[in-house]
Design a protein around this motif. Structure first.
Motif, PDB file in Angstrom:
ATOM      1  N   ARG A   4       0.876  -1.237  -0.029  1.00 26.59           N
ATOM      2  CA  ARG A   4       0.050  -0.072  -0.031  1.00 26.59           C
ATOM      3  C   ARG A   4       0.968   1.388   0.025  1.00 26.59           C
ATOM      4  N   ARG A   5       1.945   1.183   0.868  1.00 25.32           N
ATOM      5  CA  ARG A   5       2.794   2.338   0.629  1.00 25.32           C
ATOM      6  C   ARG A   5       3.634   2.458  -0.528  1.00 25.32           C
ATOM      7  N   LEU A   6       3.840   1.473  -1.281  1.00 28.14           N
ATOM      8  CA  LEU A   6       4.366   1.330  -2.680  1.00 28.14           C
ATOM      9  C   LEU A   6       3.450   2.230  -3.644  1.00 28.14           C
ATOM     10  N   GLN A   7       2.361   1.844  -3.640  1.00 31.81           N
ATOM     11  CA  GLN A   7       1.251   2.422  -4.198  1.00 31.81           C
ATOM     12  C   GLN A   7       1.060   4.038  -4.106  1.00 31.81           C
ATOM     13  N   LEU A   8       1.350   4.457  -2.810  1.00 29.35           N
ATOM     14  CA  LEU A   8       1.490   5.917  -2.735  1.00 29.35           C
ATOM     15  C   LEU A   8       2.595   6.431  -3.301  1.00 29.35           C
ATOM     16  N   LEU A   9       3.618   5.823  -3.091  1.00 32.46           N
ATOM     17  CA  LEU A   9       5.054   6.370  -3.573  1.00 32.46           C
ATOM     18  C   LEU A   9       4.874   6.462  -5.286  1.00 32.46           C
ATOM     19  N   LEU A  10       4.417   5.361  -5.915  1.00 30.68           N
ATOM     20  CA  LEU A  10       4.159   5.285  -7.294  1.00 30.68           C
ATOM     21  C   LEU A  10       3.074   6.569  -7.617  1.00 30.68           C
ATOM     22  N   ALA A  11       2.101   6.619  -7.000  1.00 33.25           N
ATOM     23  CA  ALA A  11       1.146   7.867  -7.070  1.00 33.25           C
ATOM     24  C   ALA A  11       1.835   9.232  -7.025  1.00 33.25           C
ATOM     25  N   LEU A  12       2.596   9.265  -5.904  1.00 27.56           N
ATOM     26  CA  LEU A  12       3.602  10.757  -5.888  1.00 27.56           C
ATOM     27  C   LEU A  12       4.210  10.954  -7.124  1.00 27.56           C
ATOM     28  N   MET A  18       1.770  15.636  -2.611  1.00 21.71           N
ATOM     29  CA  MET A  18       0.999  14.960  -1.499  1.00 21.71           C
ATOM     30  C   MET A  18      -0.372  15.073  -1.594  1.00 21.71           C
ATOM     31  N   ARG A  19      -0.880  16.249  -1.991  1.00 20.68           N
ATOM     32  CA  ARG A  19      -2.331  16.546  -1.897  1.00 20.68           C
ATOM     33  C   ARG A  19      -2.982  16.016  -3.035  1.00 20.68           C
ATOM     34  N   ALA A  20      -2.505  15.915  -4.161  1.00 26.07           N
ATOM     35  CA  ALA A  20      -2.953  15.199  -5.159  1.00 26.07           C
ATOM     36  C   ALA A  20      -3.080  13.632  -4.801  1.00 26.07           C
ATOM     37  N   LEU A  27      -7.618   9.928   1.403  1.00 25.64           N
ATOM     38  CA  LEU A  27      -6.667  10.010   2.687  1.00 25.64           C
ATOM     39  C   LEU A  27      -6.293  11.682   2.812  1.00 25.64           C
ATOM     40  N   THR A  28      -5.959  11.599   3.952  1.00 26.29           N
ATOM     41  CA  THR A  28      -5.483  13.079   4.343  1.00 26.29           C
ATOM     42  C   THR A  28      -4.128  13.047   3.828  1.00 26.29           C
ATOM     43  N   THR A  29      -3.608  14.426   3.663  1.00 29.65           N
ATOM     44  CA  THR A  29      -2.236  14.713   3.349  1.00 29.65           C
ATOM     45  C   THR A  29      -1.230  14.422   4.378  1.00 29.65           C
ATOM     46  N   SER A  30      -1.797  14.265   5.686  1.00 35.50           N
ATOM     47  CA  SER A  30      -0.966  13.680   6.795  1.00 35.50           C
ATOM     48  C   SER A  30      -0.782  12.467   6.631  1.00 35.50           C
ATOM     49  N   THR A  31      -1.793  11.419   6.302  1.00 42.31           N
ATOM     50  CA  THR A  31      -1.522  10.137   6.366  1.00 42.31           C
ATOM     51  C   THR A  31      -0.535   9.651   5.395  1.00 42.31           C
ATOM     52  N   VAL A  32      -0.684  10.436   3.923  1.00 50.33           N
ATOM     53  CA  VAL A  32       0.308  10.122   2.843  1.00 50.33           C
ATOM     54  C   VAL A  32       1.754  10.263   3.265  1.00 50.33           C
ATOM     55  N   SER A  33       1.858  11.455   4.126  1.00 51.39           N
ATOM     56  CA  SER A  33       3.077  11.889   4.335  1.00 51.39           C
ATOM     57  C   SER A  33       3.686  10.694   5.379  1.00 51.39           C
ATOM     58  N   GLN A  34       2.897  10.204   6.189  1.00 50.15           N
ATOM     59  CA  GLN A  34       3.176   9.450   7.400  1.00 50.15           C
ATOM     60  C   GLN A  34       3.670   7.833   6.657  1.00 50.15           C
ATOM     61  N   GLN A  35       2.856   7.724   5.569  1.00 47.98           N
ATOM     62  CA  GLN A  35       3.065   6.329   5.034  1.00 47.98           C
ATOM     63  C   GLN A  35       4.355   6.382   4.217  1.00 47.98           C
ATOM     64  N   GLU A  49      12.261  14.714  -0.728  1.00 50.38           N
ATOM     65  CA  GLU A  49      13.105  15.788  -0.368  1.00 50.38           C
ATOM     66  C   GLU A  49      12.432  17.164  -0.706  1.00 50.38           C
ATOM     67  N   PRO A  50      12.414  18.240   0.058  1.00 49.15           N
ATOM     68  CA  PRO A  50      11.578  19.583  -0.213  1.00 49.15           C
ATOM     69  C   PRO A  50      11.769  20.066  -1.465  1.00 49.15           C
ATOM     70  N   GLU A  51      10.937  20.821  -2.068  1.00 39.66           N
ATOM     71  CA  GLU A  51      11.233  21.337  -3.417  1.00 39.66           C
ATOM     72  C   GLU A  51      10.378  22.767  -3.246  1.00 39.66           C
ATOM     73  N   GLY A  52      10.728  23.759  -2.783  1.00 37.21           N
ATOM     74  CA  GLY A  52       9.798  24.884  -2.409  1.00 37.21           C
ATOM     75  C   GLY A  52       8.885  24.559  -1.357  1.00 37.21           C
ATOM     76  N   ARG A  53       7.474  24.775  -1.492  1.00 40.18           N
ATOM     77  CA  ARG A  53       6.484  24.222  -0.790  1.00 40.18           C
ATOM     78  C   ARG A  53       6.054  23.034  -0.904  1.00 40.18           C
ATOM     79  N   ARG A  54       6.472  22.311  -1.702  1.00 38.20           N
ATOM     80  CA  ARG A  54       6.086  20.972  -2.362  1.00 38.20           C
ATOM     81  C   ARG A  54       7.317  19.936  -1.956  1.00 38.20           C
ATOM     82  N   VAL A  55       7.193  18.846  -2.361  1.00 36.07           N
ATOM     83  CA  VAL A  55       8.304  17.738  -2.077  1.00 36.07           C
ATOM     84  C   VAL A  55       8.397  17.092  -3.563  1.00 36.07           C
TER      85      VAL A  55
END
Length: 315
Positions: A4-12, A18-20, A27-35, A49-55
């Motif tokens: 499930r975490r791999l799915q989120l990484l692939l989606a990112l 994270m929001r998309a 899910l919430t953005t916080s949940t995605v970040s935690q996973q 890694e951070p890139e401005g206000r995004r990652v």
């Protein structure tokens, strides 16, 4: 590693934020970040890694996302394979000796092509020793192999076998040297013997027969093709074992051997625990064991390298 975490990484990697990812997975953005953070901990490498206000994904994150495509596809394929209601699909790797492929496998594949078109089969020709090794190494899904009653195979404990059919073998000699009462092997104690070059069972059977007749065979030639064995016999280069019910050319006689008789048995071999895979199960269900010996018309008169993937056939 949690898929499930791999799915989120692939989606990112595909959606870029994270929001998309959170919106697409409800899910919430916080949940995605935690996973994603938990996945990074599992792998021991920073994935974002951070890139401005995004990652953005780090090089390690991009590599893992590439792996995720293959991993998640394999997981989906496994779920389909284990679903009893799913249509059988996949690529089956079969290896074995030529007559086993011709007699036992090809008729099954002819029916399978129309009934289950999503099952694909790759066929390669191998001797039993080669096929057993590839099966243990998981480089084959099914092996068609053979042995002799005087030289039984000893497959790895990780394998299962199913007997398919049997056929008697005799001694191939020049017709002018044949006797009406069968083969007295002592007459050939000084002859040159022909055995298979890629399967030791043939030589083991010859040595056992000779020992029971009181001599040690002079093994000179190692040949895979039965047609070439016949050529050598006709040219008076030696004698060798041949199937009793296989047509031979003029000038060759196949003498029956008694006490003991020589019986070759063909088997289907699989890795233990794999037979519930639906494409393999279809093939195994079609490989019905024969009660009678292999009839004459099932033996090829000639075998050429163009008929199968590799070389000439041992039987």
């Amino acid at each position: 590693m949690d898929t499930r975490r791999l799915q989120l990484l692939l989606a990112l990697s595909r959606l870029g934020s994270m929001r998309a990812v959170a919106e697409s997975h409800h899910l919430t953005t916080s949940t995605v970040s935690q996973q994603i953070a938990a996945l990074a901990k599992e792998t021991g490498a920073p994935l974002i890694e951070p890139e401005g206000r995004r990652v953005r994904l780090t090089p390690a994150g991009r590599r893992l996302a590439d792996h995720a495509v293959t991993i998640l596809a394999a997981v989906d394929a496994a779920r389909l394979d284990l679903d009893p209601d799913a249509e059988p699909a996949g690529t089956l790797r079969v290896g074995g000796f030529a007559t086993g492929i011709r007699v036992s496998l090809l008729p099954v594949l002819a029916d399978l092509a129309s009934s289950h078109p999503r099952v694909q089969v790759i066929i390669s020709e191998y001797e039993p020793v080669e096929a057993f090794r590839l099966l243990v190494d998981d480089d084959l899904d099914l092996a068609l192999v053979y042995d002799y009653n005087l030289a039984p195979a000893s497959p790895d404990p990780a394998l299962d076998t199913m007997a398919l059919w049997s056929t008697p073998w005799g001694l191939g000699v020049r017709a002018g040297d044949a006797t009406a009462d069968g083969a007295d092997l002592r007459r050939y104690a000084d002859a040159s013997w022909i055995v298979n070059s890629r399967n030791t069972a043939d030589e083991d059977a010859v040595r056992t027969l000779a020992a029971m007749s009181g001599f040690t065979p002079h093994i000179t030639h190692q040949i895979d093709s039965l047609d070439l064995v016949e050529d050598l016999i006709l040219a008076d280069y030696g004698v060798g074992l041949l199937p009793m019910n296989r047509p031979v050319r003029d000038g060759i006689a196949v003498l029956p051997i008694a006490e003991p008789t020589i019986i070759m048995t063909a088997y289907a071999a699989t890795r233990r625990g794999r037979t519930n895979w639906s494409p393999l199960r279809l093939i195994l269900d079609g490989l019905r064991p024969r009660k009678a010996a292999l009839p004459q018309h099932d033996w090829p008169r000639q075998t050429t390298s163009s008929q199968l993937n590799r070389g000439a056939a041992p039987v």
